[in-house]
Design an enzyme around this catalytic site. Structure first.
Site, PDB file in Angstrom:
ATOM      1  N   HIS A 181      93.339  23.467  87.799  1.00  0.00           N
ATOM      2  CA  HIS A 181      91.947  23.094  88.101  1.00  0.00           C
ATOM      3  C   HIS A 181      91.222  22.601  86.840  1.00  0.00           C
ATOM      4  CE1 HIS A 181      92.023  24.741  92.221  1.00  0.00           C
ATOM      5  NE2 HIS A 181      92.776  25.686  91.705  1.00  0.00           N
TER       6      HIS A 181
ATOM      7  N   ASN B  98      89.780  26.556  98.167  1.00  0.00           N
ATOM      8  CA  ASN B  98      90.375  25.221  98.115  1.00  0.00           C
ATOM      9  C   ASN B  98      89.916  24.422  99.324  1.00  0.00           C
ATOM     10  OD1 ASN B  98      91.907  25.642  95.751  1.00  0.00           O
ATOM     11  ND2 ASN B  98      93.585  26.548  96.901  1.00  0.00           N
TER      12      ASN B  98
ATOM     13  N   HIS C 133      85.974  34.027  89.524  1.00  0.00           N
ATOM     14  CA  HIS C 133      86.936  35.129  89.615  1.00  0.00           C
ATOM     15  C   HIS C 133      86.914  35.665  91.039  1.00  0.00           C
ATOM     16  CE1 HIS C 133      89.333  38.527  88.989  1.00  0.00           C
ATOM     17  NE2 HIS C 133      88.713  39.125  87.991  1.00  0.00           N
TER      18      HIS C 133
END
Length: 739
Positions: free
Chosen positions: A92, A165, A356
């Site tokens: 990413h 995603n 996170h």
């Protein structure tokens, strides 16, 4: 003072120099030999020399239980992986972000006590980062790749990060395999080729040996992997999370984000052209939309499964390679996410933002999904090296809105100045502050899940169905989408040099769909193997029996799912669509103004493309300013094309090869094209004109996506309907032309 140029060396002197260079190179190579590793024929060990018995599964409390912290092999493997590249993200790396807000529609108190999912009056600030996965920071936006869709909700109870995603499943089931997956898809290590691409040997070698990847490969080979815009793609939390209400009742949940502009893609040929014309296409699109006030919007949706229904499906809710089909559990829209402000500084915000999966708030909790469990460790570990140490949460973009008080101190880049003598708990010198918080007052408590199991490195048999949902996804696609998937597989596998890998992959495809495997085999000039090599699944521990790891063929409860095809997405708006209007001196000003007026009234962006920049003088002496020349513009950067009338303009465009190519390419990529009746001669110069129907009415125009008419206002209205349909993929095969 001038320096005299040295004379070239000749004869013996030059030979001695070459010999010295060779000796130096040999010495350098020799000095590296003790540090050179070759794994051929060697046994697998940890970095400390311990032989590894199982490199396939993390240590769990039961085969469906939580991953255990004592798993030193998993910790070492993922720690090393997390620290392999500095300073850019390991994955990413290339991203784009924006600020915005989330507004809840209706309280979700029956399912969760999370405040931001209960209070409909409060707007929750968010920061969203989109990204490609495999490429470096300098790669193209239009790679065939998964797209990251990560959201930081700055809630009144702390930060909640939904790290997702644009695809709802993943390649692997266990975090132990994540370093292997990324190593396989990254550029090959001997030459760092190819960049931002999965079309190479190491990726398909890994995938063909790991049938659990089959479902995700179908998504990656679909048009979802080449979105038209970040604003026109879905987002998914991927994992199954828990929601917990105030009474302590738990439900399973999948998070969805559905764009209000619909889900749209580009053609693969178009994507490759865009990469050359504007590799920042998606980043520019997002920035420009927000700057113009056309704020991107998504609805946050929840798929909620009562805890008592955990085992009622023919798949495992904890398996990250599976979806919950929307026909079985509908997605309930609960709020709207709006992006309304671009960052002030790319590095300080978009690059330094740290997401996170472990950043949750009361009312949201984890499940024993083994991929999620590994991510809980990995994300913090990655930030420690990428952002300089344990204080990355003090960087402004990462700070929560609520005050932070704990006994964490010091470390690299510490910004908080802590006062007081005590930095431990319990203490009597500081009134035992900061105080622990009761659950009733908002203190986080983990869900009280019962665990009663042996420590094992294993996976549940319920994780062994690898093909039923891959088959469901393929069967759910429209015919054009299926053709695109086959062509993508032929392209990708055609780049694989090792024939055995291609052959093995055909065996995997045969498990999904015979027609797909046959089409791909034909394109590769290979035959489908009659007998598949065994084991089909090569992800087997050293002492494992292949038959205990072979895929189980399950039949899906559904033959197809309408929600999985982009053919059924929203198609009612042309908001922010970019339309090219091809003009030259002598253009009919009335038709230009009329079409621009109709399209812009519906939120589209209409730009004039001319043979040169500067003024374009219309037939009635109206002066237009060209937005682009044919040299700086291309059809792949626009959603549709219009050719207005005007005798001189039409003649100039017909004689302009770039204008004719512009139209041919737009037709090839199945875009809507409109023209004034006076501009017929421009269309006649194209490859596609002879393929058009003899007569045109609104019905045939909306079927073909080609609108020709004498009345510019009426033409523009039909044109707008055609643009809203995005693409006319059905004409792709029968109307194929060179461009």
């Amino acid at each position: 003072m001038a320096t005299k140029k040295p004379s070239p060396k000749k004869g013996t002197e030059a030979a001695i120099d070459r010999k010295e260079v060779l000796q130096q190179e040999t010495a350098k190579t020799t000095s590296l030999l003790p540090h050179t590793a070759d794994a051929a024929g060697e046994q697998m060990t940890t970095n400390h020399g311990v032989k590894i018995n199982d490199d396939q599964n993390s240590l769990k409390a039961g085969d469906r239980g939580a991953t255990l912290l004592e798993d030193f092999i998993l910790r070492e493997k993922i720690t090393h992986f997390d620290h392999e590249r500095i300073p850019e993200r390991v994955v990413h790396a290339r991203g784009s972000g924006a600020h915005g807000v989330f507004q809840l529609y209706e309280s979700q108190a029956p399912y969760t006590k999370a405040a931001f999912l209960n209070d409909t009056k409060t707007e929750t600030p968010v920061f969203v980062r989109f990204s490609t996965v495999a490429g470096s920071r300098g790669s193209t936006d239009l790679a065939r790749d998964v797209r990251g869709f990560a959201i930081k909700f700055y809630t009144e109870e702390g930060n909640f990060d939904l790290v997702g995603n644009n695809m709802p499943v993943f390649f692997i089931q266990d975090a132990m395999k994540f370093p292997d997956l990324v190593h396989a898809v990254k550029p090959e290590p001997e030459n760092e080729i190819p960049q931002a691409a999965s079309a190479h040997d190491t990726f398909w070698d890994f995938i063909s040996l790991m049938p659990e990847s089959a479902h995700m490969v179908m998504w990656l080979m679909s048009d979802r992997a080449i979105p038209r815009s970040y604003r026109m793609m879905e987002g998914f939390g991927v994992h199954t999370f828990r929601l917990i209400n105030a009474e302590g009742k738990s439900s399973f949940v999948k998070f969805h984000l559905k764009p209000l502009l619909g889900v749209h893609a580009v053609a693969w040929d178009e994507a490759q052209n865009i990469s050359g014309k504007d590799p920042d296409f998606h980043r520019r699109d997002l920035w420009d939309a927000i700057e113009s006030g056309a704020y991107p919007e998504w609805e946050l949706g929840l798929q909620i499964v009562p805890e008592e229904d955990e085992f009622k499906f023919d798949f495992d809710l904890l398996d990250p390679t599976k979806i919950i089909p929307e026909e079985l559990v509908p997605v309930q829209p609960v709020g709207k996410l709006t992006l309304n402000r671009n960052p002030d500084n790319f590095f300080a915000e978009t690059e330094q933002v740290a997401f996170h999966v472990g950043h949750i708030v009361p009312g949201i909790d984890f499940t024993n999904d083994p991929l999620m469990q590994g991510r809980l460790f990995s994300y913090t570990d990655t930030q420690l090296i990428r952002l300089g140490g344990p204080n990355f949460q003090e960087i402004p973009i990462n700070r929560p809105l609520v005050p932070v008080h704990n006994n964490q101190r010091d470390g690299f880049m510490r910004q908080t100045v802590n006062r007081g003598k005590s930095s431990y708990n319990p203490n009597s010198l500081g009134n035992n502050d900061p105080q622990q918080v009761k659950a009733a007052d908002g203190g986080f408590t983990s869900y009280n899940e019962r665990i009663d199991a042996r420590k094992v490195r294993a996976r549940s048999n319920s994780f062994r169905d690898h093909f039923s949902q891959a088959r469901l996804f393929f069967n759910s696609q429209s015919d054009p989408e299926k053709n695109h998937m086959a062509e993508a597989l032929i392209f990708e596998l055609g780049k694989v040099k090792t024939v055995a890998i291609r052959q093995r992959m055909l065996g995997i495809l045969k498990q999904i769909d015979d027609s797909l495997a046959t089409q791909v085999a034909y394109g590769l000039g290979l035959s489908i193997p009659n007998d598949l090599a065994r084991p089909l699944n090569h992800s087997i521990p050293a002492d494992g029996k292949p038959e205990d790891h072979e895929p189980i063929q399950m039949k899906s409860a559904l033959a197809a799912s309408k929600a999985l095809s982009m053919a059924h997405t929203r198609k009612e708006s042309i908001l922010t669509r970019k339309i090219a209007i091809l003009v030259a001196d002598g253009v009919d000003a009335v038709s230009v103004k009329a079409v621009k007026s109709v399209l812009e009234a519906q939120g589209a962006v209409a730009e004039l493309i001319a043979p040169r920049l500067g003024n374009v003088i219309a037939a009635d002496d109206t002066v237009f300013m060209a937005d682009h020349s044919f040299l700086t513009a291309a059809s792949v950067l626009f959603d549709a094309v219009y050719v207005p009338g005007g005798t001189n303009s039409v003649a100039s465009l017909e004689a302009e090869p770039n204008a004719v190519h512009f139209l041919n390419e737009a037709f090839k990529h199945c875009k809507a094209i409109a023209a004034d009746e006076q501009a017929i001669q421009v269309l006649e110069a194209t490859y596609f004109y002879k393929k058009l129907p003899e007569e045109y009415n609104e019905e045939t125009a909306l079927a073909e996506g080609i609108i020709i008419g004498p009345d510019p206002v009426k033409t523009a209205k039909i044109f707008a309907k055609a643009i809203a349909m995005h693409r006319f993929w059905e004409r792709e095969k029968p109307r194929m032309i060179p461009a």
